[in-house]
Design an enzyme around this catalytic site. Structure first.
Site, PDB file in Angstrom:
ATOM      1  N   GLU A 278     -23.601 -10.543 -12.632  1.00  0.00           N
ATOM      2  CA  GLU A 278     -24.798 -10.335 -13.396  1.00  0.00           C
ATOM      3  C   GLU A 278     -26.088 -11.248 -13.151  1.00  0.00           C
ATOM      4  O   GLU A 278     -27.002 -10.559 -12.890  1.00  0.00           O
ATOM      5  CB  GLU A 278     -24.438 -10.585 -14.970  1.00  0.00           C
ATOM      6  CG  GLU A 278     -25.549 -10.072 -16.019  1.00  0.00           C
ATOM      7  CD  GLU A 278     -25.779  -8.528 -16.249  1.00  0.00           C
ATOM      8  OE1 GLU A 278     -25.073  -7.846 -15.458  1.00  0.00           O
ATOM      9  OE2 GLU A 278     -26.692  -8.259 -17.041  1.00  0.00           O
ATOM     10  N   ASP A 279     -25.599 -12.231 -12.814  1.00  0.00           N
ATOM     11  CA  ASP A 279     -26.798 -13.104 -12.754  1.00  0.00           C
ATOM     12  C   ASP A 279     -27.060 -13.636 -11.180  1.00  0.00           C
ATOM     13  O   ASP A 279     -27.965 -14.461 -11.211  1.00  0.00           O
ATOM     14  CB  ASP A 279     -26.580 -14.418 -13.613  1.00  0.00           C
ATOM     15  CG  ASP A 279     -26.788 -14.001 -15.027  1.00  0.00           C
ATOM     16  OD1 ASP A 279     -27.293 -12.787 -15.250  1.00  0.00           O
ATOM     17  OD2 ASP A 279     -26.298 -14.864 -15.852  1.00  0.00           O
TER      18      ASP A 279
END
Ligand code: MN
Length: 696
Positions: free
Chosen positions: A76-77
Site C-alpha cells: 500500500e505505502d
C-alpha cells in the site's frame, strides 16, 4: 521500539521451529521499502510493522502471520509489488499481505466510497484466512496506541470512530476481549474526552478513599474458597472507563449509583470446581438476582465460556465475579488466537468454529444491492445478539428484538413461510413476542400458511423481511388480478348482449393493455372505469338501453339459521358477506356469528357450533382494517379519499401506534362484502402514502 533480534526471540520462545530466516528477510525488506518514511510520532515508519508483529507474538501466532504483519504496509505505502512479496516469501504470505492491503484500501476511502463491492471482496478474502483479520486488528491497535501523535483532530476522531464502530466489535466477535477493551478505551478517550476524564478521575478518587479495596476483596474471596477446599487464582479489576460510561448511559444512572465498577475473576482447576466455586460464593454472599449466567453449559457463539454472577459484598458493593478454568481463561483473553497458536493454517476449521464468518459469506454471496448488503453486514456485525434454541437444542443467533418469525426464518425459509404460531419455553405466545436469551422456541406450522404482511410490522432480521416482502408483493398482484376478474364478470353481466368470442382481444387493443391480467389489475385498481371497459368490449353499448345498473344488495341473511332466531355478528372478527362463517350458540343467548379462523373461537369450545353460510341477499358488514401510512402531510386524507371513492363508510378510526416515519391506524368501515373489501384494500395498497393495508 522492538528490535529485530527481540522479535525473533519472542517467536522462537513459543515456536522453536519458526522460520527465523524468513522473519529476518521480512524485517530487512520492510525496512528497505519503507526507507526514510516517518510516522506521525517522528519514529521511522518501519517501527510500526515491527510493533504490530510484536503484538501478534503475544498471541503466539505462527511465522507466516508474523511475517505478514512485518510486510503489511509495503504494498500500500511503498513501491513493493505483490510479485516481489510472493517471490521472497511464498504464496501464503503473499495472499495474506494482499488480504490486509485490501482491508487498508477500504479504510482509506471516504465513507460514501466504501462500496459494498469492495467490502464483499475483502470480507470474502478474510473469511478464507482469519489471520488476515488478526493482522489488521493488531495494526489498528498499534495505530490507536499512537493516535495522539496525529495533529489533525478531525483525523483522530475519524480513526477513533471507525475503531469504535468496526474494529472493536470485530475483535469482540472473534473473542479477543483484550484487543477490544484497549481499542475501546483509546477510542473513547478521543471521542468523549470530557466523559473519559471525569470517569478516570472518579476511579482515581475511589482508589484514594478506599485504599487497596480491590486487593482486599480478592484476598477475601481467595481465602473463602481455600477454606472450603478450592484452590483458585483470584484477580480483581476495575471495569474500564468505556464500559462504565456505556452502563451509565444505558441505565441512566450516575457514577455513585453505579455500584458494580469492580469485577473479579476466579480461575480454578476444572469445570466441576467452577460450579463448586459458584456454590461457595452464593452461599456466603447475597446474590443480585438476574445476573447469573452460565456460559459453560451454553457458550457464547464466539466460544466464550465462564460462569458470571454478581453478589453484594461485605463492603456493600455490588461486585461481578467470573469463574472459569485456565483453559477457558486463555480462550477468553485471546479468542480465536488461542486456538490458533501452534496450528498450521486451517482456514476451514476457523470458519467452522465461527459460524458468523460463514453467515457473513452467505449474506455477501446473496445480497442483491449494496444497500441491502450494508444493512445485513451491519446487522451481522454490530447488533446486540440473542441466542435461542430449537426444540432439538440447536442454537440460533438473532439480533436483539427478534421474534419467533425471525427465528423461524433463521432456521429455514420454509419454516418461516409456514409459521402459524410459536411456543416459547413451552407456552403458546404471540408471534410478535421479542425473544430473550436462552428461550426455547418451537414453531407451529401449517402447510396452508403463507407469509403474512402483518409480520412486517415486527420482524427485525433482514432475511425474514426480504422473504415476506417478496411473497407479499407477488401475492398482492395475484389478489388484485383475481379481484379484477370478478369485477369484470359483473361488468359483463351488465352488458345488453352476450360477448363475441373476440371481444376480449378487441377490448385489449382498444384500451392498449398488453394482456388480460394487466387489464384485470387496472379494473381492480379503478384505473379504468366500468364504462370504458364496456365500451371497449362492445363499442356504443353504454348508450343503448339494456345496460344494467351495478348490483345493489341490502339485507343480511344467513343460511342455516331458523328464521327469527336472534344473531349478532361478532365484534372480534367482524365477518362480512363472503367470509366463511360459523355460529356459536350458548344457552339463552343470541347466536354469535364468527369468521372461521377467528382467534376467539377457541374460547367457544363448549358452546354449540352451528354451520352457517351467507344468504344470497346479504349485504353489508363492518370490516376492520389495519392501515400503515407514512408520516407525511396528507397521508390520512389520501386514505379517507380512497375509502370515500369506494363508498365505504368509516364507522370509527383509531391510531394504533406511531413509529417514527410510520403511523398505524385501525379503521372500521362498512362494506358490502368481501369483494368490495378486497377492492378497497387493493386501492389502498396502490396509494402512495400507504405502506401496507390489510384486514384484521
Ligand atoms: Mn499499518
Amino acid at each position: 521500539m522492538l528490535r529485530q533480534y527481540e522479535l525473533v526471540e519472542k517467536v522462537r520462545s513459543y515456536d522453536p521451529d519458526a522460520d527465523e530466516a524468513m522473519i529476518n528477510r521480512a524485517y530487512v525488506f520492510s525496512m528497505q521499502k519503507h526507507g526514510s518514511q516517518k510516522r506521525a510520532s517522528g519514529d521511522p515508519y518501519y517501527s510500526h510493522p515491527i510493533e504490530v508483529a510484536g503484538i501478534l507474538t503475544d498471541l503466539h501466532l505462527d511465522d507466516e502471520t508474523i511475517v505478514t504483519a512485518i510486510l503489511h504496509d509495503t504494498i500500500e505505502d511503498t513501491v513493493a509489488t505483490p510479485e516481489e512479496v510472493e517471490k521472497h516469501f511464498g504464496p501464503n504470505v503473499a495472499r495474506l499481505v494482499d488480504g490486509v492491503t485490501k482491508l487498508s484500501k477500504i479504510e482509506a476511502q471516504s465513507e460514501s466510497q466504501r462500496a459494498a463491492e469492495n467490502l464483499r471482496k475483502f470480507l470474502l478474502a478474510m473469511s478464507g484466512d482469519i489471520r488476515v483479520l488478526l493482522v489488521k486488528l493488531a495494526d489498528r491497535l498499534h495505530n490507536m496506541r499512537t493516535l495522539h501523535f496525529i495533529k489533525s483532530e478531525e483525523k483522530r476522531r475519524r480513526i477513533a470512530r471507525e475503531t469504535m464502530d468496526i474494529y472493536a466489535p470485530l475483535a469482540e466477535r472473534i473473542g479477543m476481549y483484550e484487543f477490544m477493551t484497549e481499542m475501546q478505551t483509546l477510542a473513547f478517550r478521543e471521542l468523549e474526552p470530557d466523559a473519559y476524564a471525569s470517569i478516570a478521575k472518579r476511579l482515581e478518587q475511589l482508589h484514594k478513599g478506599e485504599g487497596d479495596l480491590i486487593e482486599r476483596i480478592a484476598r477475601g474471596l481467595k481465602a473463602h474458597l481455600e477454606a472450603n477446599g478450592v484452590e483458585a487464582q483470584v484477580q480483581g479489576r476495575e471495569k474500564h472507563p468505556y464500559s462504565i460510561w456505556r452502563k451509565m448511559a444505558e441505565r441512566h444512572v450516575s457514577f455513585e449509583q453505579l455500584s458494580d465498577v469492580m469485577a473479579f475473576r476466579a480461575v480454578v482447576g476444572s469445570v466441576e470446581e467452577c460450579y463448586q466455586t459458584l456454590g461457595l460464593i452464593h452461599r456466603r454472599w447475597p446474590v443480585v438476582p438476574g445476573r447469573f449466567k452460565d456460559f459453560i453449559s451454553t457458550p457464547k457463539r464466539n466460544g466464550y465460556r465462564s460462569l458470571h454472577t454478581t453478589i453484594i459484598h461485605d463492603e456493600q458493593m455490588r461486585i461481578e465475579i467470573q469463574i472459569r478454568t485456565a483453559e477457558m481463561h486463555a480462550q477468553a483473553e485471546h479468542g480465536l488466537a488461542a486456538h490458533w497458536a501452534y496450528k498450521e493454517g486451517v482456514p476451514e476449521e476457523a470458519t467452522a468454529d465461527h459460524p458468523w464468518i460463514s453467515d457473513l459469506v452467505e449474506i455477501l454471496e446473496h445480497a442483491a444491492s449494496a444497500e441491502e448488503l450494508l444493512e445485513h453486514t451491519r446487522m451481522a456485525m454490530y447488533q446486540d445478539r440473542i441466542f435461542a434454541f430449537t426444540p432439538k437444542g440447536e442454537l440460533i443467533q438473532l439480533p436483539k428484538g427478534a421474534t419467533p418469525v425471525d427465528f423461524a426464518y433463521a432456521v429455514h425459509t420454509d419454516l418461516g413461510d409456514q409459521t402459524v404460531g410459536a411456543k416459547i419455553n413451552g407456552r403458546v405466545m404471540p408471534l410478535r413476542t421479542p425473544l430473550e436469551n436462552g428461550d426455547q422456541v418451537e414453531i407451529l406450522v401449517s402447510k396452508a400458511q403463507h407469509p403474512q404482511p402483518a409480520w412486517l410490522t415486527f420482524v427485525v432480521t433482514g432475511k425474514a423481511r426480504a422473504k415476506i416482502r417478496r411473497f407479499v408483493k407477488s401475492k398482492e398482484r395475484e389478489e388484485t388480478i383475481a379481484l379484477g376478474r370478478k369485477i369484470y364478470e359483473e361488468i359483463v353481466q351488465r352488458l345488453p348482449q352476450p360477448l363475441g368470442w373476440e371481444a376480449m382481444a378487441e377490448a385489449l387493443k382498444r384500451l392498449h393493455f398488453p394482456d388480460d391480467a394487466t387489464l384485470m389489475e387496472a379494473i381492480a385498481l379503478k384505473r379504468v372505469s366500468d364504462v370504458a371497459v364496456m365500451e371497449a368490449l362492445i363499442p356504443g353499448s353504454t348508450g343503448k338501453d339494456g345496460v344494467k345498473p351495478p348490483p345493489q344488495r341490502t339485507a343480511i341473511s344467513i343460511k342455516g339459521l331458523t328464521p327469527g332466531v336472534a344473531f349478532k355478528l361478532a365484534e372480534c372478527c367482524h365477518p362480512i358477506p363472503g367470509d366463511r362463517i360459523v355460529g356459536l350458540r350458548r344457552e339463552d343467548e343470541e347466536i354469535e356469528v364468527h369468521a372461521i379462523g377467528c382467534d376467539s373461537l377457541a374460547a367457544g369450545i363448549d358452546a354449540d357450533w352451528v354451520d352457517l353460510a351467507w344468504g344470497d341477499e346479504s349485504d353489508g358488514g363492518t370490516a376492520r382494517l389495519c392501515v400503515v401510512v407514512r408520516n407525511e402531510p396528507g397521508a390520512l386524507a389520501a386514505v379517507a379519499g380512497v375509502l370515500g371513492n369506494y363508498g365505504a363508510n368509516i364507522v370509527s378510526m383509531e391510531q394504533a401506534s406511531r413509529d417514527g416515519s410510520f403511523h398505524t391506524f385501525r379503521f372500521d368501515v362498512e362494506v358490502h362484502d368481501v369483494q368490495h373489501l378486497m377492492r378497497i384494500i387493493a386501492a389502498l395498497r396502490a396509494t402512495e402514502a400507504v405502506s401496507s393495508a390489510e384486514r384484521l
